[in-house]
Design an enzyme around this catalytic site. Structure first.
Site, PDB file in Angstrom:
ATOM      1  N   VAL A 436      -7.582 -13.416  -9.616  1.00  0.00           N
ATOM      2  CA  VAL A 436      -7.800 -12.023 -10.052  1.00  0.00           C
ATOM      3  C   VAL A 436      -8.252 -11.105  -8.903  1.00  0.00           C
ATOM      4  O   VAL A 436      -8.618 -11.586  -7.843  1.00  0.00           O
ATOM      5  CB  VAL A 436      -8.802 -11.934 -11.230  1.00  0.00           C
ATOM      6  CG1 VAL A 436      -8.315 -12.733 -12.412  1.00  0.00           C
ATOM      7  CG2 VAL A 436     -10.181 -12.433 -10.807  1.00  0.00           C
ATOM      8  N   GLU A 437      -8.207  -9.819  -9.150  1.00  0.00           N
ATOM      9  CA  GLU A 437      -8.606  -8.779  -8.193  1.00  0.00           C
ATOM     10  C   GLU A 437      -7.932  -8.946  -6.835  1.00  0.00           C
ATOM     11  O   GLU A 437      -8.562  -8.813  -5.784  1.00  0.00           O
ATOM     12  CB  GLU A 437     -10.139  -8.738  -8.042  1.00  0.00           C
ATOM     13  CG  GLU A 437     -10.817  -8.254  -9.312  1.00  0.00           C
ATOM     14  CD  GLU A 437     -12.294  -7.915  -9.146  1.00  0.00           C
ATOM     15  OE1 GLU A 437     -12.789  -7.914  -8.015  1.00  0.00           O
ATOM     16  OE2 GLU A 437     -12.939  -7.651 -10.173  1.00  0.00           O
ATOM     17  N   GLY A 438      -6.645  -9.264  -6.853  1.00  0.00           N
ATOM     18  CA  GLY A 438      -5.902  -9.478  -5.606  1.00  0.00           C
ATOM     19  C   GLY A 438      -5.865 -10.956  -5.307  1.00  0.00           C
ATOM     20  O   GLY A 438      -6.842 -11.507  -4.791  1.00  0.00           O
TER      21      GLY A 438
END
Ligand SMILES: Cc1cc2nc3c(=O)[nH]c(=O)nc-3n(C[C@H](O)[C@H](O)[C@H](O)COP(=O)(O)OP(=O)(O)OC[C@H]3O[C@@H](n4cnc5c(N)ncnc54)[C@H](O)[C@@H]3O)c2cc1C
Length: 755
Positions: A436-438
């Site tokens: 997640v988040e990149g």
């Protein structure tokens, strides 16, 4: 008239304008998001250590401390992670009610809007502590406080929107989620096909100008229970109702989920974690234009808004979970290694165990140092985009290694699931943080150095802006200034890198930091080598460096190490140069230096321009990669930090959730204290080659009370090494009661025999 500008700079300017790669709007907006901080110093090749050391540490207010001692500990005591994950598959109602009532969802919302108005550091501390009790609970309270409606409203919302929504988010009347990812658009989120068409429509009985939305999002955390969806989509204005432009770009709006056309899907089950997560859709959902966050004037600015929010958020959530995971692994694994005996001795005595144990302890030291430093920057109002990318990537990667090591050291004890297993859930959650988040591969290969080189480099962004300037004369003027400063900087860096590399950093700049001074010198040396190599790679590869992901990743690794190691030095200083912790600091430095040196060697060997590659090797690494990593002595001392109760162990593993519930972690803590507290008795028994303490008492080798002490320790250890087992019918609906299992296999056997 300037001779330099018109006759020397101008041809370079014209050439560079021709070869400058085209940058998309989304790339530019991502680059411009946030600001730079200590990363920019590292990029100069000559970091000013006094600046780092003078930077005030992150601290908590009395109110924040009271929240951690009060509601946070109360919440921890309410959480039964086993039941949450395996029986209820959700947080129980009383926990949902409690977190809403105590405003866990409004930690970052200012008090004027009914929130708690906490600092990034306080938010991080809360998430950190809760996560060591239940990841599901930690993710649930973390998400509304990170990238999503709350943060976007605070930064970009109109006053009216803030007054309407923030109080409802703060006390949990509304549960937010943020929908960016769709099936087609994951890492390349900007390629989404979710759309919003500007049109007139009827809203609450009035005809208004608005957007007709169609979307399909997935993986949305809190989506299944959300009442307020922050939605990213591409806005179009085919009928030119708001202006001449048709394709307006990515926009973010607030969608109350009870609007007609919104469909909240079922739940995903991410790696057996049960925080709420799922898909959602919208079919011809109509919203007025003032549901766009920031109102109509923010149409098309969504990507920039998201990247700005991400620049801060990425530095808090996952780094906090990861630092907590590493600290938890250090405390539990040290304790377990100490009390578990095989071949007649504690397994902590084996060198094979000491090595991964030191890795866990060193990682815990490093990650928490970096988390605190990053929070200090965020507390001071910075939004360091490059650093938050480094933190997200490095914290989750290193946590993965620490948890793997912890699992290996625990053996079967951590493999067998059940209420007594305190590591299984953490282990399963690792891929979530990585993704997640990149996602990490993307972040390592494309973002850290790709963004860092442009943002944190002292001159590159100015040069690029000058090259992209539509007014050619103005552009040339600006380029002339930035370019020659850059040239001067490059020569200074070349000589600095050469001098420092050939003297092994002996004279590189460093503050007087006692035993740690040597480490500052090495980092100064590596920083100048990094600045030189980065400049040379940018010069010889230009925009092609973006496609050379393997090279970019190696540069990113060096920049990451420089940041993390700076943080470790700052921690050592802030904690008052604790002599016992020096082993952890040494471990971090030797491990980081090894990575840095290997990456330099790989860069020199793989730069496509072989002349420059060879030249760089001659300048920065004339004798090759020489650091082998921590010595065996350092490894052993670092492992030792978590093998005895001590202030150093408590510093390393501070602020974990301790709940005396006679379950896995609590039992382990108790056994550890009893075992280490009866070491003297165990030694006497070993010397007498006796196991039975009653006999030892009879022979006068130990006293009765010593015997009772060792008996208590043994009993506590036996409880720890127990693992859970389950009746077949408790695990599978195939069997209605235990007798069924035998019948089932008997029937199966009969069927097989029959053919
Ligand atoms: C549990 C969970 C919760 C989530 N919560 C939310 C949420 O609340 N809201 C939301 O909008 N999204 C959410 N997401 C989505 C998450 O952000 C995406 O999963 C993530 O962006 C990656 O997209 P993807 O899974 O489609 O992988 P893909 O994009 O398909 O990537 C696959 C692999 O390719 C790599 N890759 C992609 N491009 C490159 C490149 N240029 N160079 C090198 N490698 C590359 C990636 O690193 C990855 O390893 C969540 C996801 C999960 C699993």
């Amino acid at each position: 008239m300037s001779f330099r500008r018109d006759f020397v700079t101008k041809p370079i300017f014209s050439w560079a304008r021709g070869v400058l790669p085209q940058m998309s709007d989304t790339e530019r907006e991502a680059l411009e998001a946030g600001d730079v901080w200590w990363d920019a110093d590292l990029f100069t090749g000559d970091p000013d250590w006094s600046k780092l050391l003078a930077f005030p540490p992150a601290t908590l207010t009395d109110e924040e401390k009271a929240f951690l001692k009060g509601p946070v500990e109360e919440l921890c005591a309410m959480l039964d992670d086993w039941k949450i994950n395996w029986e209820w598959r959700d947080l129980p109602k009383e926990v949902w009610d409690f977190v809403k009532r105590e405003k866990f969802f409004g930690m970052i919302i200012p008090k004027e809007f009914g929130g708690l108005g906490f600092s990034p550091y306080a938010h991080s501390e809360v998430v950190r502590k809760v996560s060591t009790r239940s990841l599901t609970a930690a993710v649930t309270v973390m998400v509304p406080n990170s990238l999503g409606p709350g943060e976007l409203l605070m930064r970009f919302g109109t006053r009216e929107q803030q007054e309407r929504w923030l109080p409802r988010l703060a006390d949990g009347r509304d549960i937010p989620c943020f929908g960016l990812t769709s099936p087609e658009a994951g890492s390349d989120a900007a390629s989404m096909i979710d759309s919003g068409i500007i049109c007139k429509g009827n809203f609450e009985g009035h005809e208004v100008l608005g957007l007709k939305l169609n979307w399909h999002k997935r993986y949305i955390t809190l989506g299944p229970v959300s009442t307020l969806l922050g939605l990213a989509f591409k806005a179009y204005d085919p009928d030119h109702l708001v202006g001449a432009q048709e394709d307006l770009g990515i926009t973010v709006a607030l969608i109350p989920t009870q609007l007609p056309g919104v469909e909240i899907g079922h739940r995903h089950l991410p790696a057996m974690q049960v925080f709420q997560n799922g898909p959602n859709w919208g079919r011809d959902v109509f919203i007025p234009l003032d549901y766009i966050i920031g109102g109509q004037e923010r149409l098309g600015q969504g990507w920039k808004m998201l990247m700005t929010a991400l620049a801060a958020g990425r530095g808090i959530s996952l780094p906090s979970l990861s630092a907590a995971g590493a600290a938890f692994a250090a405390r539990t694994t040290g304790a377990y290694a100490r009390i578990r005996e095989q071949f007649g001795i504690s397994i902590s005595k084996f060198e094979g165990i000491e090595e991964p144990l030191a890795r866990i302890a060193g990682t815990a030291y490093l990650l928490d140092a970096a988390r605190r430093l990053t929070c200090a920057a965020l507390n001071a109002g910075h939004h360091p985009a490059v650093i938050s990318g480094i933190m997200k990537l490095q914290a989750t990667e290193r946590m993965r290694i620490a948890i793997d090591d912890a699992m290996d050291i625990h053996g079967g004890k951590a493999v067998i699931d059940g209420p007594q297993n305190y590591l299984g859930s953490l282990y399963r959650s690792v891929p979530v943080g990585i993704t997640v988040e990149g996602a990490n591969i993307l972040t390592r290969n494309l973002i850290v150095f790709g963004q860092g080189a442009i943002r944190a480099h002292p001159y590159l962004l100015d040069e690029m802006n000058a090259l992209g300037e539509s007014d050619r004369a103005k552009g040339l003027d600006a380029f002339d200034k930035a370019f020659w400063k850059h040239v001067g900087h490059s020569f200074a860096t070349l000589f600095r890198a050469f001098g420092r590399s050939w003297t092994f950093g002996a004279f590189a700049s460093a503050p007087d930091a006692g035993d740690a001074t040597q480490f500052y010198r090495q980092l100064s040396r590596y920083s100048s080598a990094f600045a030189l190599c980065a400049d040379m790679a940018l010069l010889t590869l230009g925009g092609a460096l973006k496609r050379k992901e393997m090279l970019s990743a190696r540069f990113g690794d060096i920049l990451s190490e420089l940041y993390l190691l700076s943080a470790a030095l700052k921690r050592w200083e802030e904690e008052g140069r604790q002599a016992e912790d020096f082993a952890a600091l040494e471990w971090c430095m030797a491990t980081g230096f090894r990575t840095i040196e290997n990456r330099f060697a790989e860069i020199c060997a793989n730069l496509p321009n072989r002349f420059v590659g060879t030249l760089l090797k001659f300048v920065v690494q004339p004798f090759g990669a020489r650091v082998l990593g921590p010595s065996d002595r350092v490894v052993q001392r670092c492992a030792q930090l978590v093998l005895e109760p001590s202030a150093a162990r408590d510093r390393l593993t501070a602020d974990l959730a301790h709940v005396d519930d006679d379950r896995g972690f609590a039992r382990l803590e108790k056994a550890f204290l009893l075992v280490t507290g009866s070491d003297d008795v165990a030694r006497k028994l070993r010397a007498a080659r006796l196991h039975d303490w009653h006999e030892a008492v009879k022979k006068g080798i130990i006293t009765q009370s010593e015997g009772e002490r060792i008996a208590a320790a043994r009993e506590a250890v036996a409880k720890v090494i127990e693992v859970d087992d389950f009746a077949p019918e408790a695990l599978s609906p195939i069997y209605k009661k235990s007798g069924d299992v035998h019948q089932f296999f008997q029937e199966l056997g009969e069927q097989r025999a029959a053919g």
